[in-house]
Design a protein around this motif. Sequence first.
Motif, mmCIF file in Angstrom:
data_model
loop_
_atom_site.group_PDB
_atom_site.id
_atom_site.type_symbol
_atom_site.label_atom_id
_atom_site.label_comp_id
_atom_site.label_asym_id
_atom_site.label_seq_id
_atom_site.Cartn_x
_atom_site.Cartn_y
_atom_site.Cartn_z
ATOM 1 N N LEU A 1 0.818 -1.329 0.344
ATOM 2 C CA LEU A 1 -0.125 0.025 -0.083
ATOM 3 C C LEU A 1 0.451 1.259 -0.120
ATOM 4 C CD1 LEU A 1 -3.113 -1.004 2.654
ATOM 5 C CD2 LEU A 1 -2.707 -0.455 -0.276
ATOM 6 N N GLY A 2 2.482 1.002 0.641
ATOM 7 C CA GLY A 2 3.321 2.248 0.882
ATOM 8 C C GLY A 2 2.330 3.879 1.333
ATOM 9 N N VAL A 3 2.098 4.452 0.940
ATOM 10 C CA VAL A 3 1.428 5.914 0.874
ATOM 11 C C VAL A 3 0.012 6.067 0.856
ATOM 12 C CG1 VAL A 3 3.171 7.430 0.586
ATOM 13 C CG2 VAL A 3 1.751 7.228 -0.678
ATOM 14 N N ALA A 4 -0.159 4.377 0.642
ATOM 15 C CA ALA A 4 -2.021 5.811 0.747
ATOM 16 C C ALA A 4 -2.343 4.070 2.536
ATOM 17 C CB ALA A 4 -2.872 4.400 -0.211
ATOM 18 N N ALA A 5 -0.851 3.631 3.047
ATOM 19 C CA ALA A 5 -1.820 2.432 3.742
ATOM 20 C C ALA A 5 -2.208 3.787 5.503
ATOM 21 C CB ALA A 5 -0.920 2.511 4.408
ATOM 22 N N ARG A 6 -1.937 5.041 5.754
ATOM 23 C CA ARG A 6 -2.100 5.959 6.743
ATOM 24 C C ARG A 6 -2.585 6.715 6.523
ATOM 25 N NH1 ARG A 6 2.893 9.408 8.285
ATOM 26 N NH2 ARG A 6 1.952 10.744 9.854
ATOM 27 N N VAL A 7 -3.194 7.257 7.614
ATOM 28 C CA VAL A 7 -4.147 8.523 7.791
ATOM 29 C C VAL A 7 -3.438 9.825 8.487
ATOM 30 C CG1 VAL A 7 -5.740 9.717 9.037
ATOM 31 C CG2 VAL A 7 -6.061 7.573 9.683
ATOM 32 N N TRP A 8 -2.952 10.709 6.915
ATOM 33 C CA TRP A 8 -1.986 11.821 7.384
ATOM 34 C C TRP A 8 -2.980 12.949 7.099
ATOM 35 C CZ3 TRP A 8 2.592 11.343 4.995
ATOM 36 C CH2 TRP A 8 2.801 9.711 4.287
ATOM 37 N N GLU A 9 -1.455 13.744 7.738
ATOM 38 C CA GLU A 9 -2.514 14.547 8.597
ATOM 39 C C GLU A 9 -3.450 16.081 7.559
ATOM 40 O OE1 GLU A 9 0.921 13.663 7.958
ATOM 41 O OE2 GLU A 9 2.002 13.461 10.143
ATOM 42 N N ALA A 10 -2.926 15.579 6.492
ATOM 43 C CA ALA A 10 -4.018 17.146 5.946
ATOM 44 C C ALA A 10 -5.272 16.183 5.795
ATOM 45 C CB ALA A 10 -3.932 16.893 4.063
ATOM 46 N N ASP B 1 -3.709 25.903 8.759
ATOM 47 C CA ASP B 1 -2.144 25.223 9.968
ATOM 48 C C ASP B 1 -0.932 25.283 9.773
ATOM 49 O OD1 ASP B 1 -1.597 23.617 11.717
ATOM 50 O OD2 ASP B 1 -2.929 22.023 11.822
ATOM 51 N N GLU B 2 -0.551 26.049 10.737
ATOM 52 C CA GLU B 2 0.888 26.531 10.195
ATOM 53 C C GLU B 2 1.500 24.905 10.801
ATOM 54 O OE1 GLU B 2 2.681 28.535 9.069
ATOM 55 O OE2 GLU B 2 1.049 30.370 8.744
ATOM 56 N N ASP B 3 1.114 25.101 12.165
ATOM 57 C CA ASP B 3 2.137 23.704 12.372
ATOM 58 C C ASP B 3 2.256 23.120 11.723
ATOM 59 O OD1 ASP B 3 1.798 25.233 15.183
ATOM 60 O OD2 ASP B 3 -0.096 24.620 15.799
ATOM 61 N N GLU B 4 0.878 22.165 11.107
ATOM 62 C CA GLU B 4 0.916 21.025 10.047
ATOM 63 C C GLU B 4 1.816 21.480 8.831
ATOM 64 O OE1 GLU B 4 1.518 18.272 11.169
ATOM 65 O OE2 GLU B 4 0.162 18.730 13.482
ATOM 66 N N ASN B 5 1.625 22.952 8.683
ATOM 67 C CA ASN B 5 2.006 23.504 7.200
ATOM 68 C C ASN B 5 1.299 22.792 6.335
ATOM 69 O OD1 ASN B 5 2.928 25.005 5.140
ATOM 70 N ND2 ASN B 5 5.149 22.509 4.932
ATOM 71 N N VAL B 6 0.348 22.764 6.623
ATOM 72 C CA VAL B 6 -1.738 22.312 5.363
ATOM 73 C C VAL B 6 -1.699 23.448 5.212
ATOM 74 C CG1 VAL B 6 -3.200 20.939 5.694
ATOM 75 C CG2 VAL B 6 -1.457 19.644 6.778
ATOM 76 N N ASN B 7 -2.996 23.391 4.176
ATOM 77 C CA ASN B 7 -3.283 24.590 3.895
ATOM 78 C C ASN B 7 -4.998 23.923 3.035
ATOM 79 O OD1 ASN B 7 -1.031 26.283 3.766
ATOM 80 N ND2 ASN B 7 -1.475 27.188 1.219
#
Length: 226
Positions: free
Chosen positions: A50-59, A208-214
């Motif tokens: 699964l690679g990167v599809a496996a996890r719950v990402w911050e975004a 979200d500045e802390d997570e660098n997520v827009n």
Amino acid sequence: MAYPGPDPASEPESVFPREVGLFADSYSEKSRFFFCGHVLSITQNFGSSLGVAARVWEAALSLCNYFESQNVDFRGKKVIELGAGTGIVGILAALQGGDVTITDLPLALDQIQDNVQANVPAGGRAQVCALSWGINQHVFPGDYDLVLGADIVYLEPTFPLLLGTLHHLCGTHGTIYLASKMREEHGTESFFQQLLPQHFHLELAQRDEDENVNIYRARHREPRLA
């Protein structure tokens, strides 16, 4: 996470990173998340398949938090999630009353389906389907009220395919919500600052500045009058 590959048979090798030691150990982890009064039990199947599809990402978590804080109304809305990975965003949309189609490449569908079954009660409107950008988006209708994506903008060769997919899926009066880690090295900023505004009216809904997520909200541009 969705990455469209021209040859489905080669997807496991071409879709995800193959760094030495990355996702070398295969294991499952179940986590609980709390949004909009719901407890979401999400299984993440870590491993090379699964690679990167496996996890719950911050975004994805940022987008779910945004839906909760802004009281985004999913009731009766036709919704599609792209590159769903674990499916957490689409699952929340379904629990909030949306008629949701959750999509990713075929190799991620079992994980998504398991999470849908664990969280969406019988009678809930959530279906899981394979969608490869630029290849089979036209199998899906072009009138979705809401198009969702979390951390799906990270591979520059996919950007034109993603744009075409968004353009097809989003209805005339629909809205696109994209949450993304702003990775400069992956061209993410150029996608949102240069490419997407050429095709859609785009606004930054939250940062979200802390997570660098827009989180961006996009809509079709008004058709020009003749």
